[in-house]
Design a protein around this motif. Structure first.
Motif, short mmCIF file in Angstrom:
data_model
loop_
_atom_site.label_atom_id
_atom_site.label_comp_id
_atom_site.label_asym_id
_atom_site.label_seq_id
_atom_site.Cartn_x
_atom_site.Cartn_y
_atom_site.Cartn_z
N LEU A 186 -3.85 4.92 -1.40
CA LEU A 186 -4.96 5.45 -0.59
C LEU A 186 -4.67 6.90 -0.22
N VAL A 231 -9.71 5.65 -2.30
CA VAL A 231 -8.88 4.72 -3.07
C VAL A 231 -8.56 5.38 -4.41
N SER A 242 1.41 -1.00 -6.05
CA SER A 242 0.73 -0.90 -4.75
C SER A 242 -0.64 -0.26 -4.88
N THR A 243 -1.49 -0.54 -3.92
CA THR A 243 -2.79 0.15 -3.81
C THR A 243 -2.52 1.52 -3.19
N TYR A 278 0.84 -1.21 0.00
CA TYR A 278 0.00 0.00 0.00
C TYR A 278 0.88 1.26 0.00
N SER A 328 -5.31 -5.54 -1.01
CA SER A 328 -6.78 -5.62 -0.97
C SER A 328 -7.36 -4.48 -0.11
N VAL A 329 -8.37 -3.82 -0.64
CA VAL A 329 -9.00 -2.72 0.07
C VAL A 329 -10.04 -3.26 1.06
N ASP A 330 -10.70 -4.35 0.68
CA ASP A 330 -11.76 -4.92 1.50
C ASP A 330 -11.27 -5.30 2.92
N ARG A 382 -5.92 4.25 -6.47
CA ARG A 382 -5.59 3.17 -7.40
C ARG A 382 -5.67 1.85 -6.65
N GLU A 383 -6.43 0.92 -7.20
CA GLU A 383 -6.48 -0.41 -6.57
C GLU A 383 -5.40 -1.27 -7.20
N GLY A 384 -4.43 -1.68 -6.40
CA GLY A 384 -3.33 -2.50 -6.90
C GLY A 384 -3.28 -3.82 -6.19
#
Length: 209
Positions: free
Chosen positions: A188, A197, A185-186, A100, A204-206, A199-201
């Motif tokens: 945030l 968010v 990476s994601t 992240y 996991s965001v969930d 970029r979702e990479g």
């Protein structure tokens, strides 16, 4: 002089090699190294000439580009960011080390480091022993930016030998830490009322909220 190609095993990186790479960073050198996501291009955050060299390699303006800092853990983040809210700190504690990037409000030391008027800074604590050991030994974060591939299908270079062939005359050290990932990476953004968010990479965001 071409870059040194140094093999390191993430499970047990040789401390002598780590120290050698850190001395290159202290001397204003540029390194390419593995992370828990893609390979990164990095330097000592306190060496402006090295930062300018990275910007030149990437064909960007250092004052405008969104660089990130790789930190060892959360303990020294307050040196570069404004006070974190409790919800943001909780999410960071849950996510890091991990794939992240957290965009945070920069404090007054970041613009001085980057010689810019940057109001934000990206913070990374990768779940990978090599960059974290480098930062720990160096005693300060590494400024980082991802290595992109010109290939239209593969966005990021994953083979350290191919990376070396491409960058050997541009950088000082290329670390071979095995094949990298080709998912970044994601990202945030924590500068607003809600965590956004960007970029979702790989991260996991969930699992975070």
């Amino acid at each position: 002089m071409p870059a040194e190609f140094i093999k390191l095993y993430p499970e047990n990186p040789e401390i002598k090699k780590i120290e050698k790479i850190v001395s290159v960073l202290r001397d204003g050198g540029i390194i390419i190294y593995p992370t828990d996501t893609v390979y990164g291009l990095g330097c000592n955050i306190h060496n402006l000439r090295a930062i300018e060299r990275i910007a030149l390699i990437k064909g960007i303006k250092p004052k405008k580009h969104n660089f990130s800092f790789i930190c060892y853990d959360l303990s020294n983040i307050s040196e570069y960011t404004r006070a974190l809210s409790t919800p943001v700190f909780k999410v960071m504690k849950k996510a890091l080390p991990g794939p992240y990037t957290f965009i945070l409000e920069a404090n007054n030391s970041v613009p001085k480091i980057l010689n810019s008027n940057k109001k934000t800074v990206g913070i990374r604590v990768p779940d990978h022993s090599i960059p974290r050991l480098l930062v720990k030994e160096l005693g300060s974060p590494i400024l980082t930016t991802s290595i992109h591939d010109e290939d239209e299908v593969v966005e990021y270079s994953t083979d350290p030998e191919l990376i070396y062939e491409k960058y050997r005359d541009l950088v000082d050290v290329v670390i071979d830490g095995g094949y990298g990932n080709n998912v970044a990476s994601t990202v945030l953004d924590c500068t607003g009322q809600q965590i956004e968010v960007v970029r979702e990479g790989l991260g996991s965001v969930d699992e975070l909220f």
